[in-house]
Design a protein around this motif. Structure first.
Motif, PDB file in Angstrom:
ATOM      1  N   ASN A  59      47.956  46.854  42.179  1.00 57.41           N
ATOM      2  CA  ASN A  59      46.546  47.187  41.936  1.00 57.41           C
ATOM      3  C   ASN A  59      45.889  47.569  43.261  1.00 57.41           C
ATOM      4  O   ASN A  59      45.717  46.732  44.144  1.00 57.41           O
ATOM      5  N   GLY A  64      41.774  44.188  43.459  1.00 51.63           N
ATOM      6  CA  GLY A  64      43.220  43.994  43.349  1.00 51.63           C
ATOM      7  C   GLY A  64      43.903  43.766  44.674  1.00 51.63           C
ATOM      8  O   GLY A  64      44.962  43.113  44.750  1.00 51.63           O
ATOM      9  N   LYS A  67      47.862  44.269  45.528  1.00 51.81           N
ATOM     10  CA  LYS A  67      48.801  43.214  45.136  1.00 51.81           C
ATOM     11  C   LYS A  67      49.357  43.482  43.736  1.00 51.81           C
ATOM     12  O   LYS A  67      48.794  44.235  42.964  1.00 51.81           O
ATOM     13  N   SER A  68      50.475  42.836  43.441  1.00 55.30           N
ATOM     14  CA  SER A  68      51.158  43.065  42.165  1.00 55.30           C
ATOM     15  C   SER A  68      50.343  42.508  41.007  1.00 55.30           C
ATOM     16  O   SER A  68      49.716  41.454  41.115  1.00 55.30           O
ATOM     17  N   TYR A  69      50.362  43.235  39.874  1.00 48.91           N
ATOM     18  CA  TYR A  69      49.707  42.744  38.663  1.00 48.91           C
ATOM     19  C   TYR A  69      50.651  42.719  37.466  1.00 48.91           C
ATOM     20  O   TYR A  69      50.332  42.116  36.443  1.00 48.91           O
ATOM     21  N   MET A  70      51.821  43.346  37.571  1.00 47.75           N
ATOM     22  CA  MET A  70      52.776  43.349  36.466  1.00 47.75           C
ATOM     23  C   MET A  70      54.170  43.615  37.008  1.00 47.75           C
ATOM     24  O   MET A  70      54.355  44.436  37.911  1.00 47.75           O
ATOM     25  N   GLN A 106      47.764  50.550  35.026  1.00 48.27           N
ATOM     26  CA  GLN A 106      46.437  50.889  35.518  1.00 48.27           C
ATOM     27  C   GLN A 106      46.391  52.331  36.006  1.00 48.27           C
ATOM     28  O   GLN A 106      47.403  52.903  36.401  1.00 48.27           O
ATOM     29  N   ASP A 110      46.559  53.298  42.420  1.00 52.62           N
ATOM     30  CA  ASP A 110      47.484  52.181  42.270  1.00 52.62           C
ATOM     31  C   ASP A 110      48.875  52.646  42.668  1.00 52.62           C
ATOM     32  O   ASP A 110      49.053  53.781  43.141  1.00 52.62           O
ATOM     33  N   GLU A 124      52.599  37.135  40.309  1.00 54.91           N
ATOM     34  CA  GLU A 124      51.363  37.915  40.251  1.00 54.91           C
ATOM     35  C   GLU A 124      50.529  37.688  41.506  1.00 54.91           C
ATOM     36  O   GLU A 124      50.329  36.570  41.952  1.00 54.91           O
ATOM     37  N   GLY A 125      50.080  38.795  42.106  1.00 58.05           N
ATOM     38  CA  GLY A 125      49.277  38.701  43.320  1.00 58.05           C
ATOM     39  C   GLY A 125      50.081  38.836  44.592  1.00 58.05           C
ATOM     40  O   GLY A 125      49.594  38.506  45.680  1.00 58.05           O
ATOM     41  N   GLU A 425      47.237  30.536  32.709  1.00 53.69           N
ATOM     42  CA  GLU A 425      48.471  31.155  32.235  1.00 53.69           C
ATOM     43  C   GLU A 425      49.029  30.445  31.007  1.00 53.69           C
ATOM     44  O   GLU A 425      49.517  31.065  30.073  1.00 53.69           O
TER      45      GLU A 425
END
Length: 652
Positions: A59, A64, A67-70, A106, A110, A124-125, A425
């Motif tokens: 993201n 974001g 950082k990773s989101y998926m 997204q 990105d 995540e993150g 989560e």
């Protein structure tokens, strides 16, 4: 000189395939609802196993932080005869080999990267990194360049999708004769080489005339190939999906498109049984297509409407009944409230409904299961009853993606943004009634999944309500307002159940506060509890081991917020004492004179306003009373020996 040129070209060629996997095409925004977004990978050799590789999406927005989101695990997949692997949602055609949800990629700015790593390496993150990176693409949809994200991934270019709703495009990789690599925005080409080369595939589509049929219907499924076959093409299909299987239909599932033709049709006859199975979904899917024949679409769903639904013995909120559903509260559940007033009454009530040794909290995912039972439409067991819009909707129409048209979802009567509670989560896991959190009055986060304050609601109307206070929001125009008392008792429960929440006058902008109290008190008084509400109170109690006391004891509202604040509470003032079923009062509605029948002894009759105020008392009643009251709704309390009968009456 020719030899040197050949060596240079060979070197360039080998450099262009220094990675075993490349990002060949990306479409993050087709169409505006993102139902056909995908990413296509390409391997140097066809049928390449992607075990040991993952896709990581980053993201690039300010929130974001690059950082990773998926993360998508590629284990168990391989590229096809053209070396292509498409990862996308079910709206992509031809059908992707690896399915992801709609609207999860997204739009940009990105990035996405292929890593030789495991999913656990990228919680995540995780900040974008070049460690174990195989290939990456930084992209956007008409956004400014994210130079920080490019630097983190070692990229010098950010590519623009540049598509529109009417002219969707994707970012595509091209290699010319000199092995120069370029990227361009063009019409999407999933599962096909971007330059039109490679082995031609022949996608087959599935089509049905309707998306819904009754349990006794007959319908056709047609399979059509993009090009006519050059030999007989045989394949097998399945319609199985959870409870729906071969016992529910007859029809051929082994099919052949004859040589030189491009379609075949099978006729399915649905079996009309006598079982109340609820509505089911047949999922039409290919089982054994062999490349270059591939699925154009797949997992096509057809709803089978069960005609054996049941009807409850009580009415919907639009046609309410009372006295049919009895409270399942344990004996003495509210006894500790007797003799208390004001703050002491509040605290004693909280001690009951937030007792950490008894009360349980479930996950937000579990709430869907609870609502399917608690908000079941009394007129059709295959539906839930929708708050606000006052209608039934199929349980199967729960919203699972971005499309909220004719869908239902979970409505927080006390909005999350106003309450300050949230998901974690673990909330994504529906782990059932026997797995739960211990909870107490200070466990405000558990307000997120408290089923006493969550209702099935039309998803679009839920979005319209947003986080408005009541009084600002009064429901859709043209509705009867049958939801209003339910909503009032729901949010008043939340104030007592959780420390940090309150219902106040006006429309505050302070976290933890919800308005408007005066509006909600009027809603409670004018729309008293009915059997539908009592039934859901019983069901939620079965899960959470606490009850909404303002359904069981509606007069408590007056002693905490209303006209009796400061007065001492006694359960004998409650309207929930045991009814004497054979006592009848008529006519109802009445113009003033009310007859009482089936009395085996004289009765004492008390008349209360709906907010619990004693208005009149009649002693030694044997046959009738003259009420002489203004038009409205009243409560009639008949004391007959040691039993009590409570009746709602309407005076015209």
């Amino acid at each position: 000189m020719k030899k040197i040129t050949f060596i240079v070209l060979l070197l360039i060629s080998s450099l262009s395939w220094s990675q075993v996997l490349l990002i060949n095409e990306l479409d993050p925004d087709s169409p505006s609802t993102d139902t056909a977004e995908f990413i296509e990978l390409k391997s140097q050799t066809p049928n390449f196993s992607t075990d040991g590789y993952i896709l990581v999406f980053f993201n690039g927005s300010s929130s974001g932080g690059d950082k990773s989101y998926m993360v998508i695990d590629l284990n168990g997949y391989s590229t096809d005869i053209n070396g292509l692997l498409v990862v996308g949602s079910e709206g992509v055609a031809p059908f992707p080999q690896l399915i992801i949800s709609q609207n999860v990629i997204q739009n940009g700015a990105d990035a996405v990267g292929i890593y030789q790593a495991s999913v656990g390496d990228f919680p995540e993150g995780t900040l974008a990194t070049q460690t174990n990176l195989i290939d990456a693409m930084v992209y956007d949809t008409n956004d400014s360049d994210d130079t920080g994200l490019m630097a983190l991934l070692g990229q010098t270019m950010q590519y623009n999708d540049n598509g529109t709703n009417t002219n969707p495009k994707s970012i595509q990789r091209y290699v010319d004769d000199m092995d120069n690599v370029t990227f361009a925005s063009a019409t999407p080409t999933p599962r096909r080489e971007n330059d039109g080369s490679g082995i031609n595939i022949n996608p087959i589509s599935i089509s049905v005339a309707q998306t819904q049929y009754n349990e006794d219907a007959v319908f056709d499924i047609t399979f059509t190939s993009e090009t006519s076959t050059t030999s007989d093409l045989s394949f097998n299909i399945s319609l199985d999906n959870y409870g729906f299987n071969s016992a529910d239909f007859t029809g051929d599932t082994s099919l052949t498109i004859p040589n030189g033709q491009n379609s075949v049709t099978t006729t399915i006859t649905l079996i009309d049984d006598a079982n109340d199975e609820g509505d089911e979904v047949a999922k039409i899917k290919f089982l054994d297509l062999v490349e270059p024949v591939v699925a154009s679409n797949n997992f096509v769903e057809v709803r089978i409407v069960d005609n054996d639904f049941t009807i409850a013995p009580f009415g919907t909120p639009l046609n309410p009944t009372t006295g049919i559903v009895q409270s399942t509260q344990p004996d003495g559940y509210y006894d500790s409230l007797d003799g208390l007033a004001d703050i002491a009454l509040r605290q004693a009530l909280q001690d009951i409904i937030a007792d950490p040794t008894i009360v349980r909290a479930q996950t937000y995912a579990d709430v869907l299961t609870i609502l399917n039972e608690a908000d079941q439409n009394p007129a059709n067991s295959n539906q839930v009853w929708l708050l606000y819009t006052e209608e039934g909707r199929a349980k199967l129409d729960v919203q699972t993606g971005s499309d909220n048209t004719n869908k239902w979802n979970r409505e927080h009567t006390f909005p999350r943004s106003l309450g300050g509670f949230f998901d974690i989560e673990e909330d994504e896991i529906a782990d059932g009634i026997d797995v739960y959190w211990t909870t107490k009055a200070d466990s405000l986060r558990h307000g997120n999944s408290d089923a006493h304050a969550l209702r099935a609601a039309d998803a679009a109307e839920n979005s319209t309500r947003n986080n408005q206070h009541y009084g600002e929001y009064n429901g859709p125009s043209g509705t009867m307002g049958s939801f209003k008392g339910d909503v009032a008792r729901s949010v008043l429960y939340m104030e007592i159940r959780y420390n940090g929440l309150s219902v106040v006058n006006g429309f505050p902008d302070i976290t933890g506060q919800l308005g408007d109290l005066e509006t909600l008190l009027n809603w409670h008084r004018n729309d008293p509890p009915d059997d539908f509400e009592m039934n859901r109170n019983n069901i939620v109690y079965n899960w959470q081991k606490n009850r909404n006391p303002f359904i069981d004891q509606p007069l408590l509202v007056e002693y905490i917020w209303g006209t009796n604040v400061g007065d001492t509470w006694m359960q004998s003032l409650s309207i929930t004492e045991k009814e004497v079923d054979n006592v009848q009062v008529f006519p109802n509605p009445t113009n003033g004179r009310l007859f009482v029948s089936q009395l085996n002894m004289s009765a004492k009759v008390e008349v209360f306003s709906i907010d619990g105020k004693l208005l009149k008392r009649f002693n030694d009643v044997n046959d009738y009373i003259d009420l002489e009251l203004a038009s409205g709704l009243y409560l009639l309390k008949l004391n007959i020996g040691n039993q009590t009968a409570i009746k709602k009456i309407i005076v015209n």
